[in-house]
Design a protein around this motif. Structure first.
Motif, PDB file in Angstrom:
ATOM      1  N   LEU A  18     -21.486   9.038  -1.631  1.00 17.08           N
ATOM      2  CA  LEU A  18     -20.597   9.422  -2.731  1.00 17.08           C
ATOM      3  C   LEU A  18     -19.295   8.621  -2.779  1.00 17.08           C
ATOM      4  CD1 LEU A  18     -21.182  13.268  -2.481  1.00 17.08           C
ATOM      5  CD2 LEU A  18     -22.271  11.636  -4.031  1.00 17.08           C
ATOM      6  N   GLU A  19     -18.471   8.760  -1.764  1.00 20.93           N
ATOM      7  CA  GLU A  19     -17.187   8.055  -1.803  1.00 20.93           C
ATOM      8  C   GLU A  19     -16.674   7.794  -0.397  1.00 20.93           C
ATOM      9  OE1 GLU A  19     -14.126  10.298  -3.705  1.00 20.93           O
ATOM     10  OE2 GLU A  19     -14.625  12.159  -2.660  1.00 20.93           O
ATOM     11  N   GLU A  20     -15.803   6.799  -0.289  1.00 23.29           N
ATOM     12  CA  GLU A  20     -15.137   6.508   0.977  1.00 23.29           C
ATOM     13  C   GLU A  20     -14.058   7.545   1.206  1.00 23.29           C
ATOM     14  OE1 GLU A  20     -13.004   2.719   3.262  1.00 23.29           O
ATOM     15  OE2 GLU A  20     -13.490   2.610   1.119  1.00 23.29           O
ATOM     16  N   LEU A  21     -13.938   8.016   2.437  1.00 24.17           N
ATOM     17  CA  LEU A  21     -12.965   9.049   2.768  1.00 24.17           C
ATOM     18  C   LEU A  21     -11.788   8.447   3.534  1.00 24.17           C
ATOM     19  CD1 LEU A  21     -15.440  11.857   3.875  1.00 24.17           C
ATOM     20  CD2 LEU A  21     -14.293  11.615   1.668  1.00 24.17           C
ATOM     21  N   PRO A  22     -10.604   9.058   3.416  1.00 22.63           N
ATOM     22  CA  PRO A  22      -9.426   8.528   4.121  1.00 22.63           C
ATOM     23  C   PRO A  22      -9.578   8.638   5.626  1.00 22.63           C
ATOM     24  CG  PRO A  22      -8.925  10.657   3.107  1.00 22.63           C
ATOM     25  CD  PRO A  22     -10.276  10.244   2.601  1.00 22.63           C
ATOM     26  N   THR A  23      -9.024   7.678   6.337  1.00 20.06           N
ATOM     27  CA  THR A  23      -9.087   7.681   7.803  1.00 20.06           C
ATOM     28  C   THR A  23      -7.722   7.979   8.421  1.00 20.06           C
ATOM     29  OG1 THR A  23      -8.853   5.274   7.793  1.00 20.06           O
ATOM     30  CG2 THR A  23     -11.079   6.157   7.928  1.00 20.06           C
ATOM     31  N   THR A  24      -6.800   8.492   7.615  1.00 24.27           N
ATOM     32  CA  THR A  24      -5.549   9.061   8.119  1.00 24.27           C
ATOM     33  C   THR A  24      -5.303  10.367   7.357  1.00 24.27           C
ATOM     34  OG1 THR A  24      -4.216   7.820   6.504  1.00 24.27           O
ATOM     35  CG2 THR A  24      -4.531   6.821   8.682  1.00 24.27           C
ATOM     36  N   ALA A  25      -4.468  11.226   7.914  1.00 23.17           N
ATOM     37  CA  ALA A  25      -4.170  12.509   7.274  1.00 23.17           C
ATOM     38  C   ALA A  25      -3.564  12.279   5.889  1.00 23.17           C
ATOM     39  CB  ALA A  25      -3.211  13.318   8.142  1.00 23.17           C
ATOM     40  N   SER A  26      -4.101  12.981   4.896  1.00 25.21           N
ATOM     41  CA  SER A  26      -3.686  12.773   3.512  1.00 25.21           C
ATOM     42  C   SER A  26      -2.819  13.901   2.978  1.00 25.21           C
ATOM     43  CB  SER A  26      -4.931  12.642   2.623  1.00 25.21           C
ATOM     44  OG  SER A  26      -5.776  13.780   2.766  1.00 25.21           O
ATOM     45  N   GLY A  27      -2.475  14.868   3.842  1.00 20.05           N
ATOM     46  CA  GLY A  27      -1.707  16.016   3.397  1.00 20.05           C
ATOM     47  C   GLY A  27      -0.242  15.713   3.134  1.00 20.05           C
ATOM     48  N   ASP A  28       0.463  16.706   2.619  1.00 21.93           N
ATOM     49  CA  ASP A  28       1.880  16.583   2.310  1.00 21.93           C
ATOM     50  C   ASP A  28       2.718  16.724   3.578  1.00 21.93           C
ATOM     51  OD1 ASP A  28       1.319  16.343  -0.430  1.00 21.93           O
ATOM     52  OD2 ASP A  28       1.390  18.524  -0.724  1.00 21.93           O
ATOM     53  N   ASP A  29       3.767  15.914   3.676  1.00 19.82           N
ATOM     54  CA  ASP A  29       4.687  16.019   4.805  1.00 19.82           C
ATOM     55  C   ASP A  29       5.380  17.378   4.791  1.00 19.82           C
ATOM     56  OD1 ASP A  29       4.144  13.424   5.609  1.00 19.82           O
ATOM     57  OD2 ASP A  29       5.803  12.559   4.485  1.00 19.82           O
TER      58      ASP A  29
END
Length: 329
Positions: free
Chosen positions: A177-188
């Protein structure tokens, strides 16, 4: 209890060719990153055959109906691409999302799907190191490397595996389906007070500074980035980036970042108690800081080099997958 067909066949029918494809690597070589020349090679390079070409798929995703004509035989591991995507080629070391069904070839019975993920989508780390260890679990199986590798992201394919070890042949139908992030993508979020401080490099790699205070007597957990993905459940298979340092002198003792930033994948039940506490209940996309005293670290492991150490981890939670329980006889 019995192993599911995919778990068993993946180690028997596919592992040999995965291992053969990795046999030329130097002893002790690290897992290749998605951009390394090693990762750009096809480890299995399964080709279409009369068996895989005979499989028909009506519909798509979890609603697809997969049918294997009666009497179809699979001559080795075969893969037929039903539809080519328009993304980059997928290789070992990539972190992607997938949908899949596993079907018994002789009965056309669906025996496993990705439906336990949100909307039937599961995060999948195509980790050749896990394939070489032959972990008997479908979510870390070399079968997914064989199905997905060296085809454009967004493709749809069927992988045919011949019967082995008293089990019948099976078919894996998959969509990448899609490439996923390899670092945390959440809000600071505000850094927790009285804990170690964390500074991130441009690529997301953390650097930890230990405070001058005494080490904590109990495990302390702080959230640095708040994700909004699924919550990590008890015993889930998690995909993470992490750095571990000693409280005593701040030196690194373990890190996925030191292995060419390839994420790691393991069950929450396979790590020390303090690390497990930092994972379970957190949401995917979060970055967590945890300080772990010896009692919930390696304190009970007599002679371990970290037996008396307080540990500090920075963990980016990238994905989580509830594991299937093998059905009873």
């Amino acid at each position: 209890m019995r192993l599911r067909p995919l778990a068993l066949l993946s180690t028997v029918a596919v592992s040999a060719v995965v291992l053969a494809g990795c046999a030329g690597s130097p002893e002790g070589a690290e897992t290749p990153s998605p951009t390394s020349s090693a990762a750009a090679e096809c480890l299995v390079d399964a080709k279409p055959g009369a068996g895989s070409d005979a499989i028909t798929v009506t519909g798509e995703g979890l609603d697809a109906k997969i049918e294997v004509p009666e009497g179809t035989e699979f001559d080795g591991v075969q893969r037929t691409i039903l539809k080519k995507g328009d993304g980059d080629e997928v290789h070992a070391g990539d972190f992607i999302s997938i949908r899949y069904q596993v079907v018994e070839a002789d009965t056309n019975t669906v025996v496993e799907t990705s439906e336990r993920g949100a909307d039937g989508v599961l995060p999948m780390l195509l980790d050749p190191a896990n394939a070489q260890r032959q972990i008997v679990d479908s979510t870390q199986s070399p079968v997914f490397i064989a199905a997905a590798e060296c085809a454009p992201l967004g493709s749809e394919m069927v992988l045919a595996l011949p019967g082995q070890e008293g089990q019948g042949a099976i078919v894996v139908y998959m969509q990448t389906l899609e490439e996923l992030p390899t670092t945390a993508s959440g809000d600071d979020v505000d850094a927790p007070a009285d804990m170690a401080t964390v500074k991130l490099a441009k690529d997301g790699a953390p650097e930890v500074s230990i405070p001058g205070d005494d080490a904590p007597a109990e495990t302390v957990i702080g959230v640095l980035k708040q994700g909004d993905g699924p919550k990590v459940g008890e015993g889930d298979l998690v995909t993470v980036q992490y750095l571990g340092v000693k409280w005593s002198d701040g030196t690194e003792f373990d890190s996925s970042w030191s292995r060419e930033a390839v994420p790691s994948q393991f069950q929450t039940t396979g790590v020390v108690t303090g690390f497990r506490k930092a994972l379970e209940g957190q949401q995917v996309g979060s970055q967590v800081l945890v300080e772990i005293p010896p009692a919930e670290g390696y304190g009970a492991s007599e002679g371990h080099e970290l037996e008396k150490e307080t540990l500090v981890f920075v963990v980016d939670i990238l994905g989580t997958t509830p594991l299937l329980t093998a059905p009873a006889e």
